[in-house]
Design an enzyme around this catalytic site. Structure first.
Site, PDB file in Angstrom:
ATOM      1  N   LYS A  37       0.385  25.323 -59.834  1.00  0.00           N
ATOM      2  CA  LYS A  37       1.397  24.376 -59.367  1.00  0.00           C
ATOM      3  C   LYS A  37       0.921  22.933 -59.508  1.00  0.00           C
ATOM      4  O   LYS A  37       1.735  22.017 -59.669  1.00  0.00           O
ATOM      5  CB  LYS A  37       1.717  24.688 -57.905  1.00  0.00           C
ATOM      6  CG  LYS A  37       2.746  23.814 -57.235  1.00  0.00           C
ATOM      7  CD  LYS A  37       2.922  24.279 -55.798  1.00  0.00           C
ATOM      8  CE  LYS A  37       4.029  23.539 -55.084  1.00  0.00           C
ATOM      9  NZ  LYS A  37       4.222  24.082 -53.715  1.00  0.00           N
ATOM     10  N   HIS A  38      -0.397  22.745 -59.457  1.00  0.00           N
ATOM     11  CA  HIS A  38      -0.979  21.398 -59.449  1.00  0.00           C
ATOM     12  C   HIS A  38      -1.400  20.924 -60.833  1.00  0.00           C
ATOM     13  O   HIS A  38      -2.072  19.904 -60.960  1.00  0.00           O
ATOM     14  CB  HIS A  38      -2.166  21.368 -58.485  1.00  0.00           C
ATOM     15  CG  HIS A  38      -1.763  21.627 -57.066  1.00  0.00           C
ATOM     16  ND1 HIS A  38      -1.301  20.622 -56.241  1.00  0.00           N
ATOM     17  CD2 HIS A  38      -1.702  22.768 -56.348  1.00  0.00           C
ATOM     18  CE1 HIS A  38      -0.985  21.145 -55.062  1.00  0.00           C
ATOM     19  NE2 HIS A  38      -1.221  22.441 -55.105  1.00  0.00           N
TER      20      HIS A  38
ATOM     21  N   ARG B  55      -5.945  34.909 -63.795  1.00  0.00           N
ATOM     22  CA  ARG B  55      -5.108  34.340 -62.733  1.00  0.00           C
ATOM     23  C   ARG B  55      -5.389  32.842 -62.688  1.00  0.00           C
ATOM     24  O   ARG B  55      -6.537  32.443 -62.486  1.00  0.00           O
ATOM     25  CB  ARG B  55      -5.429  34.968 -61.390  1.00  0.00           C
ATOM     26  CG  ARG B  55      -4.717  34.283 -60.209  1.00  0.00           C
ATOM     27  CD  ARG B  55      -5.328  34.689 -58.872  1.00  0.00           C
ATOM     28  NE  ARG B  55      -4.649  34.074 -57.741  1.00  0.00           N
ATOM     29  CZ  ARG B  55      -4.980  32.920 -57.185  1.00  0.00           C
ATOM     30  NH1 ARG B  55      -5.999  32.209 -57.668  1.00  0.00           N
ATOM     31  NH2 ARG B  55      -4.301  32.440 -56.153  1.00  0.00           N
TER      32      ARG B  55
ATOM     33  N   GLU C 150      -0.430  30.862 -60.072  1.00  0.00           N
ATOM     34  CA  GLU C 150      -0.132  30.753 -58.648  1.00  0.00           C
ATOM     35  C   GLU C 150       0.672  29.472 -58.424  1.00  0.00           C
ATOM     36  O   GLU C 150       0.129  28.374 -58.486  1.00  0.00           O
ATOM     37  CB  GLU C 150      -1.427  30.710 -57.832  1.00  0.00           C
ATOM     38  CG  GLU C 150      -1.187  30.597 -56.344  1.00  0.00           C
ATOM     39  CD  GLU C 150      -2.328  29.925 -55.603  1.00  0.00           C
ATOM     40  OE1 GLU C 150      -2.551  30.279 -54.440  1.00  0.00           O
ATOM     41  OE2 GLU C 150      -2.994  29.028 -56.185  1.00  0.00           O
TER      42      GLU C 150
ATOM     43  N   HIS D 162      -4.366  36.142 -50.544  1.00  0.00           N
ATOM     44  CA  HIS D 162      -5.534  35.723 -49.760  1.00  0.00           C
ATOM     45  C   HIS D 162      -5.278  34.440 -48.983  1.00  0.00           C
ATOM     46  O   HIS D 162      -5.878  34.216 -47.929  1.00  0.00           O
ATOM     47  CB  HIS D 162      -6.766  35.578 -50.660  1.00  0.00           C
ATOM     48  CG  HIS D 162      -6.760  34.381 -51.546  1.00  0.00           C
ATOM     49  ND1 HIS D 162      -6.242  34.394 -52.814  1.00  0.00           N
ATOM     50  CD2 HIS D 162      -7.227  33.117 -51.350  1.00  0.00           C
ATOM     51  CE1 HIS D 162      -6.382  33.200 -53.366  1.00  0.00           C
ATOM     52  NE2 HIS D 162      -6.966  32.402 -52.505  1.00  0.00           N
TER      53      HIS D 162
ATOM     54  N   HIS E 234      -9.339  21.550 -60.738  1.00  0.00           N
ATOM     55  CA  HIS E 234     -10.247  20.649 -60.029  1.00  0.00           C
ATOM     56  C   HIS E 234     -11.670  21.181 -60.038  1.00  0.00           C
ATOM     57  O   HIS E 234     -11.921  22.332 -60.428  1.00  0.00           O
ATOM     58  CB  HIS E 234      -9.777  20.461 -58.586  1.00  0.00           C
ATOM     59  CG  HIS E 234      -9.700  21.760 -57.816  1.00  0.00           C
ATOM     60  ND1 HIS E 234      -8.510  22.430 -57.607  1.00  0.00           N
ATOM     61  CD2 HIS E 234     -10.658  22.531 -57.233  1.00  0.00           C
ATOM     62  CE1 HIS E 234      -8.735  23.543 -56.924  1.00  0.00           C
ATOM     63  NE2 HIS E 234     -10.050  23.629 -56.683  1.00  0.00           N
TER      64      HIS E 234
ATOM     65  N   ASP F 206      -5.412  29.782 -60.765  1.00  0.00           N
ATOM     66  CA  ASP F 206      -5.309  29.266 -59.410  1.00  0.00           C
ATOM     67  C   ASP F 206      -4.721  27.855 -59.442  1.00  0.00           C
ATOM     68  O   ASP F 206      -4.992  27.074 -60.360  1.00  0.00           O
ATOM     69  CB  ASP F 206      -6.692  29.236 -58.757  1.00  0.00           C
ATOM     70  CG  ASP F 206      -6.636  28.798 -57.313  1.00  0.00           C
ATOM     71  OD1 ASP F 206      -6.267  29.623 -56.461  1.00  0.00           O
ATOM     72  OD2 ASP F 206      -6.948  27.616 -57.034  1.00  0.00           O
TER      73      ASP F 206
END
Length: 457
Positions: free
Chosen positions: A214-215, A209, A238, A309, A103, A211
């Site tokens: 999953k989306h 990484r 993630e 985090h 995004h 982020d």
């Protein structure tokens, strides 16, 4: 000793188990200034703040990209990022970049369009072309590089177990929030993201990484992360789940990701298993072999942790916080066990808990890393376990003992045919002064209440 308790893994998998420091929300210059300290502590990699154009002083603003083409935000710019990477690489410490591909920033309160980085930032670039072109990674900063056609429909995810919604609609905060504009996996978007990753790689970054993986549909993840981009890089995603095999998020999101990519992932199943083991009704026997019951990832593909985090900084995840002492004991388990890259979270007190400031340099954590680095490539065998404790060895070099309960545990172990050395001192790397010296067929390990020991020969 029961043969069923022998937990062995290939040396190749063990060799990948290197400690990561998550320097959460640190200024790049501060990471560089601590390069010698980070190396001396034994870390092999540092995960740093997202590197692109973003605005705002809040930690979460770093996770709202405005422009991939420059690195510029309150924690540093392209120059300070490059200097940091060079300083760490010179000491043999890799830099992992935290990258956002799902995004862009939610700027609906400032403007109605989906042009990125937007008119105000383009004007900023044009007002100081020498500086901004000097920190440019790629592209022409005189123009926006994204428009409305690069985004999916503006609908908020309402059902977080619905794969289509989770991977195609927006992450929204509720209360009328229109959410984070969700990028399509079009050839153009993918080409821009690929160029961005290539530029980070050219600066010396050694891992990514991903982020909010999953989306993202697997077609998007695999479209961006081609073989040439991944070559020589450590990539981990993630994908937050509530547990391992059999849990709906694991089955619908994490398992397909592991099957559909070659990447590693955060080991949320193991973190849940650890929390359950340390609970009042839980048993440390649950940590003998969580992989065997689907509650841990394969070691070579796991980033292991006690806290990320998101857990202290997002109210929806604070349920996963551990008691501070339990968290320390859990770190001993992660750094002692065979498999996975253990990650240490170290922040600037963004959550207000005041628990993780300078955690990377704690003496006990450094003792754990010392043990971890020393026993690489050695098999793991559980010697004793019960509701309160677990004791295991790593080859003949090290022994780990953890007692979660409020009274001393004394556990006798038969040392006949053991690979552990007799009449040799195994000294605790956590600074207790405890020494194990095996001199008889039955040795009794004494574990004080609420404590861990990591004995190294």
């Amino acid at each position: 000793m029961c043969a069923a308790l022998l937990l062995a893994a290939g040396v190749a998998g063990n060799a990948q188990a290197d400690a990561i420091l998550h320097a959460f929300n640190w200024r790049y210059a501060d990471v560089q200034a601590r390069a010698a300290e980070i190396q001396a502590a034994g870390y092999k990699a540092v995960l740093v703040a997202p590197a692109y154009k973003s605005a705002g002083s809040q930690w979460w603003a770093r996770y709202q990209p405005q422009d991939y083409r420059v690195i510029h935000h309150p924690l540093g710019d392209t120059t300070t990022f490059r200097n940091m990477v060079s300083a760490l690489n010179a000491r043999g410490v890799h830099v992992y970049a935290d990258v956002l591909l799902n995004h862009m920033a939610n700027e609906s309160g400032q403007r109605p369009d989906l042009n990125y980085p937007g008119t105000s930032i383009i004007n900023l670039y044009n007002g100081n072309p020498t500086y901004y072109n000097g920190i440019r990674l790629f592209g022409n900063l005189g123009f926006n590089f994204l428009s409305a056609s690069d985004f999916g429909e503006a609908r908020c995810i309402s059902n977080y177990t619905d794969v289509w919604q989770v991977q195609n609609w927006r992450l929204c905060g509720g209360g009328g929030d229109v959410g984070l504009p969700d990028l399509k996996n079009s050839s153009y978007v993918i080409s821009q993201q690929q160029e961005y990753l290539r530029q980070l790689k050219a600066l010396g970054v050694k891992g990514f990484r991903i982020d909010a993986a999953k989306h993202m549909p697997l077609s998007h993840i695999n479209g961006v992360l081609t073989t040439d981009i991944k070559n020589g890089m450590y990539v981990f995603g993630e994908i937050i789940t509530g547990a391992g095999a059999g849990e709906i998020e694991y089955d619908r999101f994490l398992q397909p990701y592991l099957q559909g990519t070659s990447h590693a992932a955060y080991d949320f199943p193991l973190q849940t298993q650890i929390r359950n083991a340390f609970s009042f009704s839980g048993s440390m026997s649950a940590l003998v072999d969580p992989l065997a019951v689907g509650q841990a990832l394969q070691g070579a593909r796991a980033v292991t942790f006690t806290v990320t985090h998101d857990i202290p900084n997002n109210s929806g995840f604070r349920y996963a916080l551990m008691d501070p002492t339990d968290e320390t004991l859990a770190y001993a388990y992660l750094f002692g066990r065979n498999g996975g890259k253990p990650m240490v979270y170290s922040d600037n007190n963004e959550s207000g808990d005041n628990r993780w400031v300078n955690a990377y340099n704690r003496n006990d954590i450094k003792g754990m890393i010392r043990f971890h680095n020393a026993v690489q490539g050695n098999d793991m065998q559980v010697l004793s376990h019960g509701s309160c404790h677990i004791i295991f060895r790593r080859g003949s070099l090290g022994i780990v003992g953890i007692n979660k309960c409020g009274s001393t545990v004394n556990a006798s172990v038969n040392m006949n045919n053991s690979v552990l050395w007799w009449y040799a001192n195994y000294t605790d790397t956590l600074g207790s002064g405890s020494v194990v010296n095996i001199g008889s067929a039955n040795y009794t390990f004494s574990l004080p209440a609420r404590s861990a020991r990591m004995w190294l020969r």
